[in-house]
Scaffold this active site. Structure first.
Site, short mmCIF file in Angstrom:
data_model
loop_
_atom_site.label_atom_id
_atom_site.label_comp_id
_atom_site.label_asym_id
_atom_site.label_seq_id
_atom_site.Cartn_x
_atom_site.Cartn_y
_atom_site.Cartn_z
CB SER A 150 26.22 -77.19 -7.47
OG SER A 150 26.39 -74.99 -6.86
CE LYS B 285 26.02 -74.73 -10.89
NZ LYS B 285 25.38 -75.30 -9.91
#
Length: 783
Positions: free
Chosen positions: A689, A732
């Protein structure tokens, strides 16, 4: 209800409802269309009205219930909705009154009164049912019919034929009326159903009343059988005890060994063991009877029998099936955690409709301190069940789950059977804590042993090695907890329904602290509400600058530290009460430990802001890139895992393929070495990611264009520059919000995951959804 030649209900074929009808006031009776109802009439004015209606051509009157029976039949006291009814039969009584048999024709609305003498007449309007044939309507009908048949089977005053008749009624509205006319309802409740023209809504109301009626009937039946069972048992015990007394008198006193054997035999009979377990227990008892008490094997057999007798083979706690009460208990114990709470309430609702359903196998996954274990205890309290917790952290022996065979010295059942015995019921809430931390060695794999325990198709005959007889675990509600899923074997994970408990947001932590943590710490430190008050601004600063976690454990420790220092000040006489504001925290907790704000810092060349997921929640991650003279080497530091290193190589290849459009020399990779570093070098990092973040950092370093610090990003990058979806979006985004980031760049396919992000966070952040790396560079790099 009219029936045809085959027993099917039919609508009465009568005249249309006239515009004006004589009104028959009814103090306590509501008649539904197509139903038959006998009514005695003694008031001479109403007798005259009946005579006039019978003498007429149509023989139809309007039956309207009274709002307040004690006030008499005045126009104001009549309900506005009633029933047009035909007089099917009339019988004159010796006292001058009449008995009439009325048959409902249609619902009618009372428009206005046209006459009061000699009796009430009114202009009426027929009402039509509002029916929309949908799957929901079909489901409501089936539920209503099924529950009504259950009520018929339980109620002594309802003939069994009613259960057959209700199935043959063709129209849902008529079915609802038929059921309402045969269950116990107040006049107001019947009137409410009569006034409901929407058939689906009418069925819902009937279902509500029907559920109440079935619960009352089931409770009555249970009380009746309990009383009868207790009487039979008491009589049987009385006769057996008398016989036992006589036998003892004839044979004299028993020795200790025989008394112990007889006592065990009696306990086995009373324990309610299944046939197979009872057979094994009696076989072992016969062996004991033949050996002397001094033999070593005697103690082993006695311990085995004690285990068999003490297990709750048929002892269950009664579930609390009140969904609203369960919801109150869950909300009382925990703030947030909507998905697990919703799942438990759904289980309760289904359990209420289907008594013999198997217990669910749930797996709560989330960072430490998010309330997984305490939620299990709260679920047990909400269900009214016993709670058992077994920690699996560090368990490496299969026998810990299945038990040891009796051939070993000191053998015992496994933790599952031990937990069931501690609970004292065969349907507890059984929590298997830290299932992701199971180990395995030469003694076997405990995770493999759990496959049978956590499989609803197999655990109804779970065989512990020590007991060596099947025990039914199908009624147990198993709840497992884990911090991560990747360490759980796939076969075991497949047997569980995973519910994620993500980290708490800052507002949620503030609420949890105010509702639970502060009152608990005040009580544990002997302080009252008036002696210590922590202001909300101070609480927010503790959360932001003194803790960094997804849960609330460290937050509670910091609150405890404040309580200790406050208690010392009060005891030493420095103050009678303490108020802790934002500026006082340095005195109580020392200097600030964490700094989250990054939006204020200046933009830099070669430094991009990324987002990472960790078991303790989301984190903001800075990726640094530098270009130095060299021979085209790519240097990667910061404890990157294999997948992360491959992402960096893919990023470099993408930049080389786009060098011309990015304004970079075509042969830059021959002249320069590129160094990518991720700070916090002692912490291992991995995953794809950070791909777009490393691409932005490298591009910034090569083009000398500063990267925007107020833009955080996450996403996987391909060689062609496509941005692929990633996981952990909620954590996140929360990390970005906490850090003061203004814009978050996400892969376009992750847009759906924003539903899990709290509404206030979504409103305060700007989101950019991208499909290609070119879009990311436009957003993240300054011109």
């Amino acid at each position: 209800m009219l029936l045809g030649p085959q027993g099917q209900p039919v609508s009465p074929q009568g005249p249309q409802v006239p515009e004006e009808l004589a009104v028959l006031p009814s103090p306590e009776v509501v008649l539904f269309p197509y139903m038959l109802l006998p009514i005695p009439v003694t008031d001479q004015r109403l007798v005259r009205m009946i005579d006039d209606v019978v003498a007429g051509e149509r023989k139809i009157l309007g039956l309207f219930a009274l709002r307040e029976p004690d006030k008499g039949p005045t126009p104001e006291n009549l309900y506005k909705v009633g029933t047009a009814a035909g007089i099917a039969k009339m019988l004159r009584m010796p006292d001058g009154g009449v008995q009439v048999l009325l048959q409902g024709i249609a619902r009618i609305a009372l428009e206005d009164i046209t006459s009061l003498e000699p009796y009430i007449k009114a202009r009426v309007r027929p009402l039509q049912d509002e029916v929309e044939k949908t799957l929901e309507l079909e489901a409501l009908v089936r539920n209503a019919v099924s529950l009504f048949q259950r009520a018929v089977s339980l109620a002594p005053n309802l003939p069994d034929e009613l259960g057959i008749v209700v199935v043959n009624i063709p129209e849902p509205g008529q079915q609802a009326d038929f059921i309402a006319s045969h269950i116990r309802l107040s006049t107001a409740e019947r009137q409410e159903i009569l006034e409901t023209l929407d058939v689906a809504e009418r069925l819902r109301k009937v279902l509500s009343y029907l559920n109440r009626e079935v619960e009352i009937l089931e409770l009555s039946s249970k009380i009746q059988s309990q009383v009868k069972g207790e009487l039979d048992k008491a009589q049987r015990e009385f006769f057996l005890r008398k016989q036992l007394e006589q036998i003892k008198k004839e044979l004299g006193e028993e020795d200790e060994h025989t008394a112990e054997i007889n006592q065990l035999r009696q306990q086995i009979e009373e324990a309610g063991l299944p046939e197979e377990a009872k057979k094994e227990a009696l076989r072992e008892l016969d062996r004991m009877a033949k050996m002397p008490p001094q033999a070593a094997e005697y103690t082993v057999a006695r311990t085995y029998l004690d285990w068999l007798i003490s297990l709750p083979w048929n002892r269950s706690t009664e579930d609390n099936l009140d969904v609203e009460r369960a919801a109150e208990i869950l909300d009382e114990d925990h703030y947030g955690l909507e998905k697990p709470k919703e799942r438990i309430l759904e289980y309760l609702a289904v359990r209420k409709m289907k008594e013999d359903m198997k217990g669910p196998i749930l797996c709560f996954v989330g960072p430490p301190g998010t309330g997984k274990t305490s939620l299990g205890r709260s679920i047990a309290r909400a269900l009214g069940r016993k709670f058992v917790r077994v920690s699996l952290g560090g368990v490496r022996d299969e026998a810990e789950i299945r038990g040891h065979r009796r051939t070993y010295v000191g053998a015992l059942p496994g933790r599952i059977i031990q937990g069931i015995r501690r609970a004292g019921s065969n349907n507890p809430v059984f929590m298997l804590d830290e299932i992701d931390k199971l180990g395995a060695d030469f003694r076997g794999d405990p995770a493999a042993a759990l496959l049978e325990v956590l499989d609803p198709e197999q655990n109804n005959a779970f065989v512990d090695h020590y007991l060596d007889v099947p025990f039914d675990l199908s009624k147990v509600m198993f709840i497992t907890t884990a911090n991560v899923l990747y360490t759980i074997p796939p076969a075991l994970l497949d047997r569980m329904e995973v519910l994620e408990l993500p980290g708490y947001t800052e507002p949620e932590k503030v609420e949890i602290a105010k509702r639970f943590l502060i009152p608990r710490q005040l009580e544990e430190h002997g302080l009252s509400d008036g002696q210590l008050r922590i202001e909300e601004d101070a609480l927010r600063k503790v959360i932001r600058n003194y803790t960094r976690e997804a849960g609330v454990r460290n937050l509670e420790r910091e609150i405890a530290a404040i309580c200790r220092k406050a208690a010392r000040r009060i005891v030493q006489g420095e103050a009678e009460s303490v108020v802790v504001g934002e500026d006082d925290l340095h005195d109580f907790l020392g200097p600030v430990r964490y700094r989250h704000e990054v939006a204020e810092e200046e933009d830099e060349v070669g430094v991009a802001t990324g987002l990472a997921w960790t078991p303790t929640g989301g984190e903001v991650l800075f990726v640094e890139a530098a270009v130095v003279p060299g021979k085209g080497n790519l240097i990667l530091t910061g404890q990157m895992g294999d997948v992360m290193q491959e992402s960096a190589k893919a990023a470099l290849t993408y930049i080389r393929s786009r060098a011309e459009s990015l304004g970079i020399e075509q042969d830059f990779y021959r002249k320069w070495d590129m160094h990518v570093h991720v700070p916090s070098g002692a912490v291992p990092k991995d995953g794809p990611s950070a791909g777009i973040t490393m691409t932005v950092a490298l591009t910034s370093a090569l083009t000398k264009r500063p990267a925007r610090k107020d833009v955080a990003m996450t996403g996987e990058v391909t060689l062609r520059g496509k941005v692929l979806p990633i996981g952990g979006v909620r954590d996140k985004v929360l990390a970005a919000h906490r850090a003061g980031v203004k814009t978050v760049v996400l892969p376009e396919e992750n847009e759906k995951d924003l539903e899990d992000v709290p509404e206030h966070v979504r409103q305060e952040l700007k989101f950019a959804f991208v499909k290609h790396m070119d879009q990311v560079l436009d957003l993240a790099l300054r011109r």
